[in-house]
Design a protein around this motif. Structure first.
Motif, PDB file in Angstrom:
ATOM      1  N   ILE A   3       0.863  -1.174   0.000  1.00 31.33           N
ATOM      2  CA  ILE A   3       0.000   0.000   0.000  1.00 31.33           C
ATOM      3  C   ILE A   3       0.903   1.228   0.000  1.00 31.33           C
ATOM      4  O   ILE A   3       1.859   1.313   0.775  1.00 31.33           O
ATOM      5  CB  ILE A   3      -0.928   0.009   1.230  1.00 31.33           C
ATOM      6  N   GLY A   4       0.626   2.172  -0.883  1.00 33.92           N
ATOM      7  CA  GLY A   4       1.408   3.387  -0.952  1.00 33.92           C
ATOM      8  C   GLY A   4       0.923   4.428   0.028  1.00 33.92           C
ATOM      9  O   GLY A   4      -0.273   4.542   0.292  1.00 33.92           O
ATOM     10  N   VAL A   5       1.857   5.172   0.580  1.00 33.66           N
ATOM     11  CA  VAL A   5       1.547   6.297   1.473  1.00 33.66           C
ATOM     12  C   VAL A   5       2.284   7.501   0.918  1.00 33.66           C
ATOM     13  O   VAL A   5       3.523   7.519   0.872  1.00 33.66           O
ATOM     14  CB  VAL A   5       1.990   6.007   2.920  1.00 33.66           C
ATOM     15  N   PHE A   6       1.523   8.504   0.482  1.00 32.28           N
ATOM     16  CA  PHE A   6       2.116   9.671  -0.169  1.00 32.28           C
ATOM     17  C   PHE A   6       1.957  10.911   0.701  1.00 32.28           C
ATOM     18  O   PHE A   6       0.884  11.172   1.241  1.00 32.28           O
ATOM     19  CB  PHE A   6       1.458   9.922  -1.524  1.00 32.28           C
ATOM     20  N   ASP A  27       2.547  -4.783   3.745  1.00 36.45           N
ATOM     21  CA  ASP A  27       3.674  -4.086   3.139  1.00 36.45           C
ATOM     22  C   ASP A  27       3.266  -2.659   2.782  1.00 36.45           C
ATOM     23  O   ASP A  27       2.128  -2.416   2.350  1.00 36.45           O
ATOM     24  CB  ASP A  27       4.129  -4.789   1.864  1.00 36.45           C
ATOM     25  N   PHE A  28       4.202  -1.713   2.930  1.00 33.30           N
ATOM     26  CA  PHE A  28       3.951  -0.310   2.601  1.00 33.30           C
ATOM     27  C   PHE A  28       5.123   0.259   1.805  1.00 33.30           C
ATOM     28  O   PHE A  28       6.275  -0.158   1.989  1.00 33.30           O
ATOM     29  CB  PHE A  28       3.776   0.532   3.867  1.00 33.30           C
ATOM     30  N   VAL A  29       4.810   1.216   0.949  1.00 33.48           N
ATOM     31  CA  VAL A  29       5.825   2.036   0.285  1.00 33.48           C
ATOM     32  C   VAL A  29       5.497   3.491   0.585  1.00 33.48           C
ATOM     33  O   VAL A  29       4.384   3.953   0.286  1.00 33.48           O
ATOM     34  CB  VAL A  29       5.857   1.822  -1.241  1.00 33.48           C
ATOM     35  N   CYS A  63       1.892  -0.585  -6.053  1.00 36.76           N
ATOM     36  CA  CYS A  63       0.832  -0.282  -5.094  1.00 36.76           C
ATOM     37  C   CYS A  63      -0.523  -0.225  -5.806  1.00 36.76           C
ATOM     38  O   CYS A  63      -0.700   0.557  -6.745  1.00 36.76           O
ATOM     39  CB  CYS A  63       1.101   1.051  -4.397  1.00 36.76           C
ATOM     40  N   GLY A  64      -1.456  -1.032  -5.368  1.00 40.63           N
ATOM     41  CA  GLY A  64      -2.798  -0.964  -5.915  1.00 40.63           C
ATOM     42  C   GLY A  64      -3.650   0.070  -5.222  1.00 40.63           C
ATOM     43  O   GLY A  64      -4.623   0.574  -5.791  1.00 40.63           O
ATOM     44  N   GLU A 237      -4.737  -6.321   0.316  1.00 44.09           N
ATOM     45  CA  GLU A 237      -3.953  -6.823   1.447  1.00 44.09           C
ATOM     46  C   GLU A 237      -2.727  -7.589   0.954  1.00 44.09           C
ATOM     47  O   GLU A 237      -2.678  -8.050  -0.181  1.00 44.09           O
ATOM     48  CB  GLU A 237      -4.799  -7.761   2.304  1.00 44.09           C
ATOM     49  N   GLY A 238      -1.764  -7.746   1.848  1.00 41.64           N
ATOM     50  CA  GLY A 238      -0.685  -8.666   1.544  1.00 41.64           C
ATOM     51  C   GLY A 238       0.672  -8.208   2.009  1.00 41.64           C
ATOM     52  O   GLY A 238       0.914  -7.028   2.231  1.00 41.64           O
TER      53      GLY A 238
END
Length: 271
Positions: A3-6, A27-29, A63-64, A237-238
């Motif tokens: 999941i992206g966090v901007f 997982d996060f980016v 990231c979806g 998720e994942g």
């Protein structure tokens, strides 16, 4: 799937920390647009273009789903991004206003019935100049709650002081902005910290506000909201709890400055 966090800078790390606590196996980016921070003083068209660029970069990372952990981007760019640019069949982008408004009004976002009396009366909003000028927060609030007074305060200089690590100076700036708002709304029922940087000086806001005022800070609300969203959208998720960090700025300098937000330097790489 990560999941992206901007965020425009490093303030979104306060959101990321709460997300990781709530979802330790996800997982996060993280992407900070540090080369262009802060967004608050920028015109809307620039904020929109920068937000699109950041979200697209996170899509490239696989990231979806992307969380706009930037209130300015959420206020100024999110609606047009979702309507005019995003393909919702492929990706989703969520902002940070919705959980706060749901919390204040006690109404789900999908509840499109006319506004009602929710018990909410007076709300102080502390945010960036662009967030205040967008009018997005009071507009969405009034769609759901009747007879609510919203008094916003653009906290000029606060993000810059926090990003620079000058927390003592930032606390004084926060106090001054609270005192200025209280001259217009002496006893707010609730006060919203409408910027992800502001939790770092939450104690200063709390000390300057009346004791009866409920202070609403975003990270825990965002984390609970995302956990609920993932329960209904399992495809996003994942992972194993991995986190990676990207920046449009200088990775070494940004990683060192992250210590202000997390207590430790972070391994940023160039976006």
């Amino acid at each position: 799937m990560p999941i992206g966090v901007f965020d425009s800078g490093l303030g979104g790390l306060t959101i990321l920390e709460a997300l990781r606590r709530a979802l330790p196996g996800q997982d996060f980016v993280y992407l900070g647009d540090n080369a262009n921070a802060p967004y608050g003083p920028r015109p809307p068209v620039e904020i929109y273009d920068l937000t699109i660029a950041g979200v697209a970069r996170l899509f490239e990372e696989g990231c979806g789903l992307v969380i706009l952990a930037c209130n300015t981007a959420s206020a100024v760019a999110l609606h047009d991004l979702q309507v005019n640019w995003l393909n919702p069949a492929a990706h989703r982008v969520l902002g940070v206003f919705v959980p706060v408004i749901e919390h204040l009004t006690r109404r789900d976002w999908g509840d499109n019935t006319p506004p009602t009396h929710t018990g909410l009366r007076d709300v102080a909003l502390f945010a960036t100049a662009a967030t205040v000028q967008s009018g997005a927060f009071p507009r969405e609030l009034r769609f759901r709650a009747r007879d609510v007074t919203v008094v916003p305060r653009a906290c000029v200089g606060l993000v810059e002081a926090i990003e620079a690590g000058e927390l003592a100076a930032a606390a004084l700036i926060a106090r001054d902005h609270v005192e200025a708002l209280l001259r217009h709304l002496p006893a707010p029922q609730s006060a919203v910290l409408g910027c992800t940087h502001y939790p770092l000086v939450e104690a200063a806001f709390r000390a300057a506000l009346p004791r009866a005022t409920t202070l609403v800070s975003q990270p825990a609300l965002i984390a609970a909201s995302l956990a609920d969203y993932l329960g209904r959208h399992r495809r996003f998720e994942g992972g194993s709890g991995a986190v990676s960090y990207l920046t449009t700025g200088d990775p070494a300098a940004v990683g060192a400055r992250a210590r202000v937000f997390t207590g430790t330097a972070l391994p940023f790489r160039s976006a």
